[in-house]
Write a protein that holds these residues in place. Structure first.
Motif, short mmCIF file in Angstrom:
data_model
loop_
_atom_site.label_atom_id
_atom_site.label_comp_id
_atom_site.label_asym_id
_atom_site.label_seq_id
_atom_site.Cartn_x
_atom_site.Cartn_y
_atom_site.Cartn_z
N ALA A 53 0.81 -1.22 0.00
CA ALA A 53 0.00 0.00 0.00
C ALA A 53 0.85 1.27 0.00
CB ALA A 53 -0.92 0.00 1.22
N THR B 128 4.10 1.54 -1.43
CA THR B 128 5.05 1.68 -2.54
C THR B 128 4.41 1.60 -3.92
OG1 THR B 128 5.47 -0.70 -2.51
CG2 THR B 128 6.91 0.67 -1.17
N THR B 129 3.15 1.19 -3.99
CA THR B 129 2.54 0.94 -5.30
C THR B 129 1.64 2.08 -5.73
OG1 THR B 129 2.49 -1.38 -4.60
CG2 THR B 129 1.39 -0.84 -6.67
N PRO B 130 2.02 2.82 -6.78
CA PRO B 130 1.17 3.92 -7.23
C PRO B 130 -0.16 3.40 -7.79
CG PRO B 130 3.09 3.68 -8.66
CD PRO B 130 3.24 2.67 -7.56
N PHE B 131 -1.15 4.26 -7.80
CA PHE B 131 -2.47 3.86 -8.33
C PHE B 131 -2.33 3.25 -9.73
CE2 PHE B 131 -4.55 7.29 -5.54
CZ PHE B 131 -4.89 6.36 -4.56
N SER B 132 -1.47 3.87 -10.56
CA SER B 132 -1.36 3.44 -11.95
C SER B 132 -0.84 2.01 -12.07
CB SER B 132 -0.44 4.39 -12.72
OG SER B 132 0.83 4.45 -12.08
N ALA B 133 -0.18 1.51 -11.03
CA ALA B 133 0.39 0.15 -11.10
C ALA B 133 -0.44 -0.85 -10.30
CB ALA B 133 1.82 0.16 -10.57
N ARG B 134 -1.55 -0.39 -9.71
CA ARG B 134 -2.34 -1.29 -8.87
C ARG B 134 -3.33 -2.10 -9.69
NH1 ARG B 134 -3.53 1.62 -3.05
NH2 ARG B 134 -1.39 2.33 -2.77
N ASP C 75 -6.27 -3.39 -8.01
CA ASP C 75 -6.92 -3.37 -6.69
C ASP C 75 -8.31 -4.01 -6.81
OD1 ASP C 75 -8.24 -2.69 -4.32
OD2 ASP C 75 -7.31 -0.69 -4.21
N PRO D 108 7.05 -0.54 -8.12
CA PRO D 108 7.29 -0.80 -9.55
C PRO D 108 7.86 0.37 -10.34
CG PRO D 108 5.00 -0.23 -9.22
CD PRO D 108 5.67 -0.12 -7.86
N ASP E 125 -0.16 11.03 -9.15
CA ASP E 125 0.01 9.66 -8.65
C ASP E 125 1.06 9.59 -7.54
OD1 ASP E 125 -0.74 7.07 -8.43
OD2 ASP E 125 -0.03 6.42 -10.41
N ARG F 92 -1.05 7.94 -1.88
CA ARG F 92 -1.43 6.53 -1.80
C ARG F 92 -2.64 6.43 -0.87
NH1 ARG F 92 2.01 6.69 -5.06
NH2 ARG F 92 4.11 5.89 -4.98
N THR G 137 -5.45 3.40 0.37
CA THR G 137 -5.76 1.98 0.29
C THR G 137 -6.81 1.58 1.32
OG1 THR G 137 -3.48 1.56 -0.35
CG2 THR G 137 -4.77 -0.36 0.35
N GLY H 220 8.01 4.74 -0.38
CA GLY H 220 6.64 4.45 0.03
C GLY H 220 6.58 3.69 1.33
#
Lengths: 412, 412
Positions: free
Chosen positions: A231, A233-239, A241, B199, B262, B265, B267, B357
């Motif tokens: 949660a 380290t992962t940007p929205f664009s890479a999720r 979800d 990523p 972006d 974060r 979640t 992150g």
């Protein structure tokens, strides 16, 4: 003396209290599931009450239990009422029991008032209506009409492996003097009295619900497959979800299910998120949809949109959609419904037409004879709950409508 | 010979493979949790490698393990690098291990190249960074700087009741020849190398992440209390649907957390619905929010809106909102970050500035000395997972930047 005047509120109430002692729970409810010793004991109690008034008893192979007050025409099909005496594991005193005991009250009131009918009057306790222990529900009435297969039902097991077929002999032994009745033996008409199990009558301060039909129901189960991710380290664009996609699917369904008339029912009851850690983007969500409406075309059109809604909102994630249940709406017989409405008006009881939100044995009777239902209020609409409650006066009012309608139908 | 040229890709990779044998899992990962026999064995392996090159060893009371290559000024505070060798229960070969082994590689490369520094060079394995078994995470580094209380940490127990204080003697016994170092012994500077655990570098095909800070994090837990009701019989107007209220709260939070850049974060990781039956309106929902951003003011403002969002969308239902975690963002030292950037450019490595992150031990070092971090790519951003993977060339590139930056700082 009219039969309505012969209906005895105190007796009807006391029957509920006496029956509720069998399987009574500490919280004031009832645990009297189908094919248990408790349910067998309840059958004996019913049979004793009926025998004391001279009503005859019959049972079929799945345990549907009938009690008859004879009419003048021995060949005429009976006018039948009833419901069930099995309960949820944490059930209440009135769900099902009311319909059976109101039936007993009608037959007793007919005796007390010395009323003669052409057709026999009957009340029935259908076997395993609740289905809490043995699925499917409404097993007895569905087998009676042929909608479910008897042999398949004999093989149904509960979670412990106990089998319906193995338990039935003890159930049937509860009424040793009963005649054996064949499945599908014709009925002249069927009316079921039941607590509403919803809040509408109480909210509108009405006594009688004239049930014109049972809404249809479609169930869907959806699995959305994403990817777990950190949660932080992962940007929205890479999720990928799964929660967010499932949330979006439900959001569009909420928009599609707005109903100013408040007839449509839409419920997300299960919603399971995995792995379920605060700082992990969910990789999987399972959820269920329960959609109900009395109009078949509307229900079909809405249910058929679910697939598109999933596709549009899954955000490219893999999903699977399964329809797990589909029961079309039914409409009760205009003649029976009209008769119930007339009797309600004659008794000057406040009332409204309504649709049953829940399934009942009357659904299956409607396939084989003219059928209808009568609802009475229950407290806060609460049912399938040990705190389920109803007022003696409302129960008696429903029984009076039932009695008048049955007598009228029994002389047709 | 520059130190960058002395960094040995093959040696660094082999160290990872050798260390990963301790606690190796069937799926290619590592289970080497803090204060276990496996972690103690890893300490012995590290100590053996360091001793073979003549590096001295020190340990503090919570097991933070330091290895030193002397400088010319024995009174100068060391330039330190490091990370951790404890893992998640289903962790990978690189999370933490890379930062420790890159440190060993820097000291070995300095030996190989015959480089003399004014300040000592050190690498450290911080105790219990992961916190999978004993919470809180980053225990060793936080105790070292005084951010957490040592005596409180000694009393921490795992799920079986095992206590940190009872396990520490075995951990300390893994390095019997180590000097004892006091908590808070000054550091000249601190740089931590780590796989990105996200990523971004891989997506942008870059080798080095120059970490300018660690984003802040606020966690919330929300309980929404509705009433269970029958999905078929209860109209929308009479429902107190906890799921629908929770869904609406999340919906507005999704609107509030749109971020074209972006960086933000947001979640929802836990979302638990009760009772979880397809035909029952949910009576209770518990869910969590994880909000992270590098800007303290932005994070405060957004997090402070959550209460209003809950109130606006709870639809009159009772809810409770608790903030369960609040770590403000930190900014690394401009001098250290600038030095890392300069070295990266000199080595002609592709790079970008980025925010971490995830939390790291460097957060606490930043409180007591100039600090910074270096990220290298990991496959698909996957971490805290047995399939975690990284490329030998990337690990070596990060170690070269680290080595050049440490040498520069060690001669200041």
């Amino acid at each position: 003396m009219t039969i309505a005047n012969a209906v005895n509120e105190q007796r009807l109430w006391q029957r509920h209290m006496d029956l509720a002692k069998i399987g009574a729970t500490a919280k004031g409810g009832v645990n009297r599931q189908a094919f248990t010793p408790e349910e067998a004991e309840a059958r004996k109690l019913l049979a004793g009450w009926a025998a004391a008034r001279g009503f005859s008893c019959a049972v079929d192979d799945i345990g549907n239990l009938f009690f008859r007050r004879a009419g003048t025409d021995p060949d005429a099909a009976p006018v039948v009422t009833g419901s069930h005496i099995d309960s949820q594991p944490t059930g209440g005193k009135f769900d099902g029991a009311y319909g059976v005991l109101a039936g007993l009250e009608v037959l007793e009131a007919a005796e007390d008032a010395g009323i003669v009918t052409k057709r026999p009057l009957e009340f029935v306790a259908w076997s395993n209506e609740e289905g809490g222990r043995f699925q499917p529900a409404t097993m007895g009435s569905a087998v009676y009409t042929g909608a479910m297969n008897f042999d398949e039902m004999l093989a149904v097991i509960d979670r412990t492996g106990a089998k319906v077929g193995d338990l039935l002999p003890a159930t049937l032994a509860a009424t040793p003097g009963a005649q054996r009745r064949a499945f599908g033996t014709p009925l002249g008409a069927y009316i079921e009295a039941h607590i509403e199990q919803g809040p509408i009558l109480e909210m509108e301060d009405l006594t009688i619900g004239i049930v014109t039909g049972i809404q249809g129901c479609r169930w869907f189960a959806v699995d959305v497959e994403g990817s777990e991710a950190h949660a932080g380290t992962t940007p929205f664009s890479a999720r990928r979800d799964a929660f967010r996609a499932a949330h979006a699917i439900v959001a569009e369904l909420y928009e599609l299910t707005v109903d100013d008339k408040d007839i449509l029912r839409f419920t997300v009851g299960c919603f399971e998120v995995a792995p379920g850690s605060p700082n992990t983007v969910p990789g999987h969500v399972y959820f269920t949809l329960d959609i109900r409406h009395p109009d078949a075309a509307f229900l079909k059109e809405l249910g058929d949109k679910v697939e598109d809604v999933c596709r549009r909102n899954a955000n490219g994630l893999k999903y699977t959609l399964r329809e797990t249940y589909n029961v079309p709406p039914i409409k009760f017989d205009d003649g029976v419904v009209g008769r119930i409405r007339d009797c309600t008006k004659e008794l000057k009881l406040s009332h409204r037409d309504m649709i049953s939100g829940a399934l009942h044995d009357a659904k299956y009777m409607n396939d084989i004879c003219p059928a209808g239902m009568i609802f009475v209020p229950c407290e806060k609409g609460i049912s399938h709950n040990e705190v389920e409650a109803a007022r003696p006066a409302d129960l008696a009012a429903g029984a009076r409508v039932l009695a008048e309608a049955m007598i009228a139908l029994a002389n047709q």
